[in-house]
Write an enzyme that holds these catalytic residues in place. Structure first.
Site, PDB file in Angstrom:
ATOM      1  N   PHE B 122      22.942 -20.743  40.766  1.00 24.00           N
ATOM      2  CA  PHE B 122      22.152 -21.406  41.792  1.00 24.00           C
ATOM      3  C   PHE B 122      21.190 -20.361  42.338  1.00 24.00           C
ATOM      4  O   PHE B 122      21.379 -19.159  42.100  1.00 24.00           O
ATOM      5  CB  PHE B 122      23.071 -21.917  42.922  1.00 24.00           C
ATOM      6  CG  PHE B 122      23.057 -23.402  43.078  1.00 24.00           C
ATOM      7  CD1 PHE B 122      23.564 -24.221  42.088  1.00 24.00           C
ATOM      8  CD2 PHE B 122      22.515 -23.998  44.209  1.00 24.00           C
ATOM      9  CE1 PHE B 122      23.548 -25.600  42.236  1.00 24.00           C
ATOM     10  CE2 PHE B 122      22.492 -25.369  44.359  1.00 24.00           C
ATOM     11  CZ  PHE B 122      23.007 -26.180  43.373  1.00 24.00           C
ATOM     12  N   GLN B 236      14.877 -26.202  56.414  1.00 22.21           N
ATOM     13  CA  GLN B 236      14.762 -25.908  54.993  1.00 22.21           C
ATOM     14  C   GLN B 236      14.028 -27.005  54.226  1.00 22.21           C
ATOM     15  O   GLN B 236      14.334 -28.186  54.375  1.00 22.21           O
ATOM     16  CB  GLN B 236      16.147 -25.741  54.375  1.00 22.21           C
ATOM     17  CG  GLN B 236      16.090 -25.453  52.877  1.00 22.21           C
ATOM     18  CD  GLN B 236      17.394 -24.881  52.352  1.00 22.21           C
ATOM     19  OE1 GLN B 236      18.365 -25.603  52.169  1.00 22.21           O
ATOM     20  NE2 GLN B 236      17.434 -23.578  52.146  1.00 22.21           N
ATOM     21  N   HIS B 238      13.468 -28.178  50.453  1.00 25.56           N
ATOM     22  CA  HIS B 238      13.955 -27.989  49.093  1.00 25.56           C
ATOM     23  C   HIS B 238      12.744 -28.074  48.171  1.00 25.56           C
ATOM     24  O   HIS B 238      11.908 -28.966  48.333  1.00 25.56           O
ATOM     25  CB  HIS B 238      14.966 -29.087  48.759  1.00 25.56           C
ATOM     26  CG  HIS B 238      15.734 -28.829  47.510  1.00 25.56           C
ATOM     27  ND1 HIS B 238      15.154 -28.861  46.271  1.00 25.56           N
ATOM     28  CD2 HIS B 238      17.034 -28.517  47.307  1.00 25.56           C
ATOM     29  CE1 HIS B 238      16.080 -28.585  45.357  1.00 25.56           C
ATOM     30  NE2 HIS B 238      17.231 -28.375  45.962  1.00 25.56           N
ATOM     31  N   LEU B 248      16.041 -36.027  46.117  1.00 18.60           N
ATOM     32  CA  LEU B 248      16.372 -34.679  45.670  1.00 18.60           C
ATOM     33  C   LEU B 248      16.599 -34.577  44.164  1.00 18.60           C
ATOM     34  O   LEU B 248      17.357 -35.335  43.586  1.00 18.60           O
ATOM     35  CB  LEU B 248      17.633 -34.184  46.365  1.00 18.60           C
ATOM     36  CG  LEU B 248      17.853 -32.702  46.074  1.00 18.60           C
ATOM     37  CD1 LEU B 248      16.984 -31.867  46.974  1.00 18.60           C
ATOM     38  CD2 LEU B 248      19.290 -32.321  46.216  1.00 18.60           C
ATOM     39  N   GLU B 251      18.880 -28.276  42.693  1.00 20.53           N
ATOM     40  CA  GLU B 251      18.595 -26.919  42.247  1.00 20.53           C
ATOM     41  C   GLU B 251      19.384 -26.586  40.981  1.00 20.53           C
ATOM     42  O   GLU B 251      19.005 -25.694  40.219  1.00 20.53           O
ATOM     43  CB  GLU B 251      19.015 -25.976  43.383  1.00 20.53           C
ATOM     44  CG  GLU B 251      18.638 -24.550  43.202  1.00 20.53           C
ATOM     45  CD  GLU B 251      18.785 -23.793  44.530  1.00 20.53           C
ATOM     46  OE1 GLU B 251      18.206 -24.231  45.534  1.00 20.53           O
ATOM     47  OE2 GLU B 251      19.488 -22.778  44.544  1.00 20.53           O
ATOM     48  N   ARG B 282      15.344 -20.885  48.144  1.00 17.19           N
ATOM     49  CA  ARG B 282      14.521 -22.087  48.337  1.00 17.19           C
ATOM     50  C   ARG B 282      13.248 -21.838  49.120  1.00 17.19           C
ATOM     51  O   ARG B 282      12.201 -22.421  48.822  1.00 17.19           O
ATOM     52  CB  ARG B 282      15.349 -23.118  49.080  1.00 17.19           C
ATOM     53  CG  ARG B 282      16.440 -23.625  48.196  1.00 17.19           C
ATOM     54  CD  ARG B 282      17.322 -24.598  48.893  1.00 17.19           C
ATOM     55  NE  ARG B 282      18.224 -25.143  47.892  1.00 17.19           N
ATOM     56  CZ  ARG B 282      19.280 -25.894  48.160  1.00 17.19           C
ATOM     57  NH1 ARG B 282      19.565 -26.195  49.422  1.00 17.19           N
ATOM     58  NH2 ARG B 282      20.032 -26.351  47.197  1.00 17.19           N
ATOM     59  N   HIS B 352      15.100 -30.878  53.811  1.00 16.65           N
ATOM     60  CA  HIS B 352      16.414 -30.903  53.200  1.00 16.65           C
ATOM     61  C   HIS B 352      17.557 -30.571  54.149  1.00 16.65           C
ATOM     62  O   HIS B 352      18.628 -31.161  54.073  1.00 16.65           O
ATOM     63  CB  HIS B 352      16.399 -29.886  52.060  1.00 16.65           C
ATOM     64  CG  HIS B 352      17.601 -29.929  51.191  1.00 16.65           C
ATOM     65  ND1 HIS B 352      17.962 -31.049  50.489  1.00 16.65           N
ATOM     66  CD2 HIS B 352      18.534 -29.003  50.896  1.00 16.65           C
ATOM     67  CE1 HIS B 352      19.061 -30.803  49.797  1.00 16.65           C
ATOM     68  NE2 HIS B 352      19.434 -29.570  50.042  1.00 16.65           N
ATOM     69  N   ARG B 392      19.216 -21.135  54.207  1.00 19.75           N
ATOM     70  CA  ARG B 392      20.499 -21.366  53.544  1.00 19.75           C
ATOM     71  C   ARG B 392      20.333 -21.238  52.039  1.00 19.75           C
ATOM     72  O   ARG B 392      19.354 -21.728  51.480  1.00 19.75           O
ATOM     73  CB  ARG B 392      20.999 -22.774  53.873  1.00 19.75           C
ATOM     74  CG  ARG B 392      22.167 -23.225  53.027  1.00 19.75           C
ATOM     75  CD  ARG B 392      22.727 -24.556  53.487  1.00 19.75           C
ATOM     76  NE  ARG B 392      21.978 -25.714  53.046  1.00 19.75           N
ATOM     77  CZ  ARG B 392      22.171 -26.339  51.872  1.00 19.75           C
ATOM     78  NH1 ARG B 392      23.053 -25.888  51.010  1.00 19.75           N
ATOM     79  NH2 ARG B 392      21.465 -27.408  51.573  1.00 19.75           N
TER      80      ARG B 392
END
Ligand SMILES: Cc1cc2nc3c(=O)[nH]c(=O)nc-3n(C[C@H](O)[C@H](O)[C@H](O)COP(=O)(O)OP(=O)(O)OC[C@H]3O[C@@H](n4cnc5c(N)ncnc54)[C@H](O)[C@@H]3O)c2cc1C
Lengths: 271, 581
Positions: B122, B236, B238, B248, B251, B282, B352, B392
């Site tokens: 990730f 955040q 994304h 979404l 990721e 991100r 996100h 995050r």
């Protein structure tokens, strides 16, 4: 385009027509949202994730139980779209139905992991050993989003309100098929019953409407087989055991910068 | 107002709320001594957590080179050094147990050939430690938690109960007021302990990956009760939201090897993060995409008029896609008629996650200007400990819910069983005032002509335009002004649904009230923070400024808007260094 919605205000019910402009990518949910936000604030329906994961927006669209967020208007290919609340559920208001009985049936089949030694369920020292192939044998049935479409489509549900229904039965099978579970016997009382698996006549409509490919009809057939094997031949399942982890002498300290402070990690209180 | 008595009232039945409830039940051991109410505005199992796709990080394979240090370092570097390091250190240790526990409760983690749990890459990780169940990780976690909770007695579910306020008097928690959507009547859940687990506020924006329920009510509820909100300016985005709505695309797609390419077919990440490429954190990838678009290297989607880049997975092959990314394939097919096996997907940043939230200490105990609130905790996306700092890492949200559900569950249980607090009644005048606010001032108002949905859309447009990936002084000032105007107009909203049963018009109006407060705190906090850190990127202050801004933002409600103060970050392990990938 025109949409005809079955409405209910607690005492009377009626059909109401709306005229809405639809774009190419619009789903039925998009249309309902346009109506509620631009034309008629009183239209009641549930929705949330808008991507087919949360199961909120189940309703009957052109006669078929469907998720509104995954039904594209163009694909329906009808001039008039007809929307009704889910069949076989009591209606509370407009497209909002009562799910109390539905979630109760799910709970009745003991849809949780059962081990002969319950302590194994509280032990976080390692995982159960499960091969990718074993995983594939049940994971399909774990993808139930509890939208209720299968129960709405089931002809037996309409006749026998006590019937557990495809959703609950498929979830029972999800655990029975799981190599980690040992709970078939604990579930027999509810499953092996006139309102349990034997009530299913394999009409197959549940699997036809399931938006997630859970295939409840198949799950129920497998469940019948497992129950018979257990009853007639007292057959026992080989279940997985916890993994033994390799011993790690010293955890490698490979972070780019080692901790410069002498910081003590405090354990959280464990009762 | 009907009063219901419980030992514990948990608001929110997403991952954080469910895990908290289970922990209390486990500690109670089926004795039924601690009675829990699980309150949620939507049905249990409908919470936004079911949409989490890609994975949940934890150290499972130290023998293969992973370690707690490495995980903590990744998280802290990813946070741009705004995370509290003592909290991160505890968090990374507890994540391991959570992955294994929920495995034992049924999560079908993807497996290696040897039958052990499989992990994958990730963004921002230096070891592939995202544990996953296909690309429906959050869904399977929710299923296992929900089913496990069902085996316990001693808790009661209150689905479709909308919390309107938290009652705190003399810094002591007393309970929550709700509207039961089914009857339309108000209730007071009087409880010895309360937990806020209401999730994030992605609905503040137009292009969003979050569910309709993610209106951040917990932030608004806490703010209006005089509690602190922390670090709210860190929102955040994304990088890969599907055009046009922002659904979404996990990721994990990039974790499995997907490319990001611009209109010229160039893998542009090589100019922004040469070593990590598509797997940079991100904030960095979102800025890269917006820069490509702003500099004219994006592609125009004719139907929506939105510019985007491409996410290309063709080289992964059908077999891998089916085994590891089946949901992404389904999304492409269902919403755009695109099969990722042979076509790329149009993507652009989508809102996100909220790094900020209700200010808590390391144990999840909620803090107010007069100190820790007795009997009140927060967990999950609603809370800000802070584990996530200013950015995050992907796969660190679900485990914060699990870990803090565990921690808060323990704290609450110990509080109830050791301190034996007495139930505390709220002053009748407080409850009457809340009832009046809802029924007379919102539902029953006869004058005024403002429409809930029009105001909401204007708010979303403002946030999308001025409080996005890139920010600057003029845009943020404009946003603050606009939000203040909307707050004035909000006083004149008029509902056209006057019924009581399932009055969504009323619910949306109350949500909008919270959203306006949240937006004001976010935009004002962003205007004040004159630096760029993590997800907060100021064009006019492009650098991180540790000398002045290595600190958490606290906002509290004042007479004419939020008032701000700042507290230090807990730096216990690593001094901040430049963040290069
Ligand atoms: C599309 C998507 C994918 C993601 N993927 C990942 C991933 O792969 N890995 C990862 O680690 N993280 C991921 N995240 C982040 C993570 O999923 C969330 O941060 C997390 O699930 C939040 O859980 P929660 O329990 O805090 O809140 P939620 O699940 O949002 O639940 C909030 C609960 O609060 C209730 N509630 C809210 N307001 C009220 C009110 N006024 N009254 C009563 N009840 C109320 C709601 O009904 C709901 O039950 C993803 C997020 C998104 C948007």
């Amino acid at each position: 385009m025109k949409i005809r919605i079955r409405r209910f205000d607690g005492s009377k019910s009626w059909w109401q027509d709306y005229e809405v402009e639809a774009k190419e990518r619009d789903t039925v949910l998009d249309i309902l949202l346009k109506i509620r936000e631009r034309q008629d604030h009183t239209l009641a329906f549930r929705h949330s994730c808008q991507m087919g994961s949360c199961g909120s927006c189940g309703m009957v669209i052109n006669g078929k139980p469907s998720l509104a967020c995954q039904t594209r208007v163009l694909e329906l290919k009808t001039e008039l779209i007809r929307v009704e609340p889910l069949y076989n559920f009591p209606v509370l208001r407009d497209l909002v139905v009562d799910l109390t009985g539905f979630v109760g049936k799910h709970r009745a089949v003991k849809p949780w992991m059962i081990r002969r030694n319950p302590e194994e369920l509280e032990d976080a020292s390692s995982e159960f050993v499960v091969t990718p192939q074993q995983n594939m044998s049940f994971v399909q049935f774990d993808y139930c989003i509890m939208c209720g479409l299968c129960d709405a489509a089931c002809p037996t549900m309409a006749l026998d309100p006590l019937f557990l229904g495809p959703q609950a039965l498929a979830q029972a099978y999800r655990y029975v098929a799981d190599p980690r579970d040992e709970g078939l016997d604990d579930r027999l009382e509810v499953l092996d019953d006139a309102h349990g698996v034997w009530r299913c006549h394999f009409a197959g409509s549940c699997s036809y409407v399931c938006p997630k490919g859970v295939d409840p009809a198949k799950a129920i057939q497998f469940l019948k087989k497992d129950i018979l094997k257990r009853r007639l031949f007292r057959s026992k399942k080989e279940s997985s055991s916890p993994a033994t982890l390799p011993k790690v002498e010293k955890v490698p300290d490979n972070a780019p910068h080692p901790p410069p402070f002498d910081y003590k990690f405090e354990e959280v209180s464990q009762a | 107002m009907e009063q219901l008595d419980f030992d514990v009232a948990i608001v929110g039945s997403g991952l954080a709320g469910l895990r908290t409830a289970i922990e209390i039940m486990r500690k109670d051991g089926g004795r039924g001594k601690v009675r829990v109410a699980l309150i949620s505005k939507i049905y249990l199992m409908r919470s936004h957590s079911v949409s989490a796709e890609g994975g949940t990080s934890a150290v499972l394979f130290p023998e293969e080179g992973d370690s707690f240090e490495l995980y903590a370092w990744d998280t802290i570097k990813g946070s741009d050094f705004l995370a509290d390091q003592d909290a991160v250190w505890r968090f990374v240790h507890l994540a391991t147990q959570e992955i294994r526990l929920i495995e034992r409760w049924g999560v079908p983690w993807n497996r290696r050939e040897d039958g052990r749990i499989e992990q994958r890459w990730f963004g921002g990780l230096s070891f592939p430690r995202a544990t996953y169940a296909q690309d429906k990780t959050g869904f399977f976690e929710m299923r296992a938690l929900y089913d496990t909770l069902l085996k316990y007695e001693g808790w009661e579910r209150f689905d479709e109960n909308f919390v309107t306020s938290v009652v705190i008097e003399n810094n002591q928690f007393k309970g929550f007021t709700t509207i039961d959507l089914r009857s339309g009547n108000m209730r007071f859940f009087r409880a010895k302990a309360g937990v806020i687990a209401t999730g994030g506020a992605g609905q503040l924006y137009r292009i969003t990956s979050t569910a309709a329920s993610s209106t951040g009510d917990g932030y608004g509820i806490a703010y209006n009760a005089g509690l602190y909100l922390k670090d709210m300016e860190f929102v955040q985005f994304h990088p890969t939201g599907l055009v046009p709505k922002g659904l979404l695309i996990t990721e994990a797609a990039r974790g499995e090897g997907a490319y990001l390419v611009n209109r010229d077919g160039e893998r542009f990440m090589k100019r922004y993060a040469p070593s990590k490429m598509e797997l940079a954190p991100r904030d960095i990838v979102s800025r890269a995409i917006m820069t490509e678009i702003n500099e004219g290297r994006g592609v125009r989607d004719e139907a929506s008029g939105l510019d985007h880049v491409w996410l290309d997975m063709r080289h992964l092959g059908k077999e891998k896609i089916e085994r590891k990314l089946p949901f992404i394939r389904e999304i492409g097919l269902k919403y755009l008629g695109i099969d990722i096996v042979d076509q790329p997907l149009p993507v652009r940043p989508t809102v996100h996650y909220n790094m900020g939230g209700v200010h808590t200490d390391i144990n999840g105990n909620v803090q107010s200007p007069s100190g820790p609130v007795r009997g009140l905790w927060a967990a999950g996306e609603a809370a800000c400990v802070s584990v996530q700092g200013s950015n995050r890492l992907g796969s660190n949200g679900t485990n914060e819910c699990l870990v803090y559900g565990y921690i808060v569950g323990n704290e609450v249980y110990n509080y109830i069983s050791n301190e034996r607090p007495e139930p505390q009644s709220a002053s009748p005048s407080v409850l009457e005032a809340e009832e009046r606010r809802i029924f007379s001032e919102v539902l029953g108002r006869e004058s005024g002509g403002e429409d809930v949905y029009e105001l909401r859309d204007e708010l979303k447009d403002t946030m999308e335009k001025n409080v996005h990936v890139y920010r600057n002084e003029a845009g943020l000032a404009e946003a603050v002004k606009k939000i203040k105007e909307l707050k004035q107009r909000y006083k004149n909203i008029r509902l056209s649904d006057r019924g009581r049963v399932f009055n969504y018009n009323l619910q949306h109006a109350l949500e909008l009230g919270f959203m306006l407060d949240e937006a004001e705190v976010i935009a004002t906090g962003a205007l004040l923070r004159k630096e760029s850190r993590g997800a907060h990127a100021r064009i006019d202050y492009p650098n991180r400024d540790d000398a002045n801004w290595l600190k958490h933002t606290l906002a509290v409600k004042g007479p004419d808007g939020p008032q701000f103060s700042y507290i230090p970050v807990k730096i216990t392990m690593w001094k901040p260094v430049a963040r290069v990938y």
